[in-house]
Every structure is written in structure tokens, then in C-alpha cells.
Design an enzyme around this catalytic site. Structure first.
Site, PDB file in Angstrom:
ATOM      1  N   LYS A 111      23.967  14.536  70.151  1.00 34.87           N
ATOM      2  CA  LYS A 111      22.615  14.272  70.848  1.00 34.87           C
ATOM      3  C   LYS A 111      22.844  12.693  71.031  1.00 34.87           C
ATOM      4  O   LYS A 111      23.625  11.908  70.295  1.00 34.87           O
ATOM      5  CB  LYS A 111      21.417  14.349  70.067  1.00 34.87           C
ATOM      6  CG  LYS A 111      21.093  16.020  70.200  1.00 34.87           C
ATOM      7  CD  LYS A 111      19.859  16.468  69.284  1.00 34.87           C
ATOM      8  CE  LYS A 111      18.806  15.507  69.800  1.00 34.87           C
ATOM      9  NZ  LYS A 111      18.482  15.517  71.206  1.00 34.87           N
ATOM     10  N   GLU A 125      14.767  11.274  67.101  1.00 31.53           N
ATOM     11  CA  GLU A 125      14.979  12.586  67.343  1.00 31.53           C
ATOM     12  C   GLU A 125      15.439  13.231  65.807  1.00 31.53           C
ATOM     13  O   GLU A 125      15.330  14.271  65.546  1.00 31.53           O
ATOM     14  CB  GLU A 125      16.161  12.903  68.141  1.00 31.53           C
ATOM     15  CG  GLU A 125      15.497  12.625  69.487  1.00 31.53           C
ATOM     16  CD  GLU A 125      16.371  12.704  70.921  1.00 31.53           C
ATOM     17  OE1 GLU A 125      16.398  12.817  71.904  1.00 31.53           O
ATOM     18  OE2 GLU A 125      17.601  12.556  70.437  1.00 31.53           O
ATOM     19  N   GLY A 174      14.526  13.623  77.216  1.00 34.50           N
ATOM     20  CA  GLY A 174      15.629  13.873  78.069  1.00 34.50           C
ATOM     21  C   GLY A 174      15.244  14.850  79.246  1.00 34.50           C
ATOM     22  O   GLY A 174      13.954  15.273  79.462  1.00 34.50           O
TER      23      GLY A 174
HETATM   24  C1  5RP Z   1      18.253  11.867  73.990  1.00 37.16           C
HETATM   25  C2  5RP Z   1      19.090  13.071  73.645  1.00 37.16           C
HETATM   26  C3  5RP Z   1      18.752  14.324  75.088  1.00 37.16           C
HETATM   27  O1  5RP Z   1      18.249  15.136  74.382  1.00 37.16           O
HETATM   28  C4  5RP Z   1      20.260  14.431  75.377  1.00 37.16           C
HETATM   29  O2  5RP Z   1      20.794  13.433  75.673  1.00 37.16           O
HETATM   30  C5  5RP Z   1      20.132  15.789  76.292  1.00 37.16           C
HETATM   31  O3  5RP Z   1      19.608  15.153  77.571  1.00 37.16           O
HETATM   32  P1  5RP Z   1      19.529  16.005  78.893  1.00 37.16           P
HETATM   33  O4  5RP Z   1      18.473  17.026  78.705  1.00 37.16           O
HETATM   34  O5  5RP Z   1      18.955  14.925  79.802  1.00 37.16           O
HETATM   35  O6  5RP Z   1      20.986  16.491  79.307  1.00 37.16           O
HETATM   36  O7  5RP Z   1      19.656  13.349  72.998  1.00 37.16           O
HETATM   37  O8  5RP Z   1      18.617  11.070  72.916  1.00 37.16           O
END
Ligand code: 5RP
Length: 226
Positions: A95, A104, A28
Site C-alpha cells: 500500500k 493507514e 485512494g
Molecule cells: C494510499 C493507498 C491506497 O489505498 C492505494 O494506493 C490504492 O489506491 P487506489 O485505490 O487509488 O488504486 O495505499 O496510501
């Protein structure tokens, strides 16, 4: 503003990495700052081995000069740093907005310590404003959607321009909003019990600490030992 806070939270978490650790790297835009911070410390972290949670992170890390190990050959890691979409005061987290939730979850579970990083917009008194992503075997799409609806969810198939969005494993994602978000622990158990659910973005016990930055101030939240 958000980007500065993401960077500060990421740098605080990367300061936890010690040489020789086995380290998981999440996915992300906040993790992108962690990748840069790791790259800047590579000289001090020569004996670390890094593992990634997505094809996108693989590429970003390699582009930054960080060699990535094969997670398939690792049974445990020391530390994983990852982003979050929502964090409640009990360090329960949603997440998966980026779609990497299954890898993850596996990497988090394998890690002795998991730390999430976020800007302050990700704090929530109660989980559920963010959609909860559920990764589903395409074969089971309608069956799982019906089971999710029976749990109070309104599942929406995540789309890409060319059709259903696919995860790194080739699965689909059903993004779920709930009229009333159930108890997260109960919900996690019920979701995992549905055949065809490959994973979900609810992290109830995996997160040990969070670095959350608001307007330049980083706050560390640490899970109380049970
Ligand atoms: C991906 C995730 C990311 O860590 C989560 O969506 C946060 O993303 P960002 O730092 O772009 O806001 O879970 O699967």
C-alpha cells in the site's frame, strides 16, 4: 471498466458495516467509491463513528456528509476498509502509492478487522512489481536510503512539482523497487528496525480479507485462521 470494478469491490466491503461500529476509512480512488457507498447507507448507520486515514479522506468524507471522529481519541476500531496497490494470494499487500501508508498502518493495526478493496489489476502472484513506499523523517533521508540499498532496494525520492513530496505528517517517501523482492515478513521487520523509517507500505499480517472485482465479478479472499 476499472472504475466499475472498484465500485463493486467497495460496495461489497461497505455491506460489512453494521450500525454502531467504529469504522476506519482508507485513502485512494477505490476508497472514494466506498465513501459514496457509506454516504448512501448513512441512514442505517446513524450510530457508527467513522475515522479517516488522511487529510484527503477527511475532506472527501465530510463533503459526502459523513462526520469524521478524532482517531487520536480512539484506541480500537471494529472494521477498516482501505485500498491496495498489490495483493498476493496470502493477503500480503503493498500500500501507499497515495502516500497515506503511515496513518493507514496505524488505523489497520487498531482495527479488529481490515478489509482491502481493489480491481483485479492489483492481484499479484508475488509482491514487488509495485514500488514499496517507505515514509522517512527528512533528517534521515540519506542514511535511510543507504540502509534500504543495503537491503537490495533502489530507493527513489517521491517528488511533487515544488520539490520533495510530503506526507500528511511532513515526512518524505522513498519508493523502493527491489531487483529480487525479499521475503515480505523478514523485510517488514528489517524496515521497521531502521531509525528514521516512520512506516512502510508492506502489510504482511494486517489484512483479514479482500474484495477484488474483475469484469463485474467480486471475489472475496479471507485469511485462514492460523
Ligand atoms: C494510499 C493507498 C491506497 O489505498 C492505494 O494506493 C490504492 O489506491 P487506489 O485505490 O487509488 O488504486 O495505499 O496510501
Amino acid at each position: 471498466m476499472h472504475d466499475d470494478d472498484k465500485r463493486l469491490a467497495a460496495e461489497a466491503a461497505v455491506a460489512e458495516i453494521r450500525d454502531s461500529m467504529l469504522v476506519g476509512i482508507g485513502t485512494g480512488s477505490t476508497v472514494a467509491f466506498a465513501i459514496r457507498a457509506i454516504a448512501a447507507r448513512l441512514g442505517d448507520l446513524r450510530r457508527c463513528v467513522f475515522f479517516s486515514t488522511s487529510i484527503a479522506t477527511d475532506q472527501e468524507a465530510r463533503d459526502a456528509g459523513i462526520p469524521i471522529g478524532r482517531f487520536a481519541l480512539a484506541s480500537r476500531l471494529d472494521l477498516t476498509i482501505d485500498g491496495a496497490d498489490e495483493i498476493d494470494p496470502g493477503l500480503r499487500v503493498i500500500k501507499g502509492a497515495g502516500g497515506a501508508l503511515l496513518r493507514e498502518k496505524i488505523v489497520a493495526e487498531a482495527s479488529d478487522r481490515m478489509v482491502v478493496i481493489a480491481d483485479g489489476s492489483k492481484r499479484a502472484e508475488r509482491l514487488g512489481a509495485a514500488a514499496l513506499p517507505v515514509e522517512v523523517l527528512p533528517f534521515a533521508r540519506s542514511f535511510v536510503a543507504a540502509r534500504l540499498a543495503a537491503l537490495g532496494a533502489e530507493p527513489v525520492l517521491r517528488m511533487a512539482e515544488e520539490g520533495a513530496w510530503r506526507s500528511d505528517q511532513g515526512n518524505i517517501i522513498l519508493d523502493c523497487h527491489f531487483v529480487s523482492f525479499p521475503d515480505p515478513g523478514d523485510l517488514a521487520v528489517q524496515l521497521q528496525a531502521i531509525p528514521g523509517v516512520m512506516g512502510h507500505g508492506l502489510f504482511v499480517r494486517e489484512v483479514d480479507a479482500a474484495y477484488v472485482a474483475d469484469r463485474g465479478v467480486v471475489t472475496k479472499m479471507e485469511r485462514n485462521p492460523d
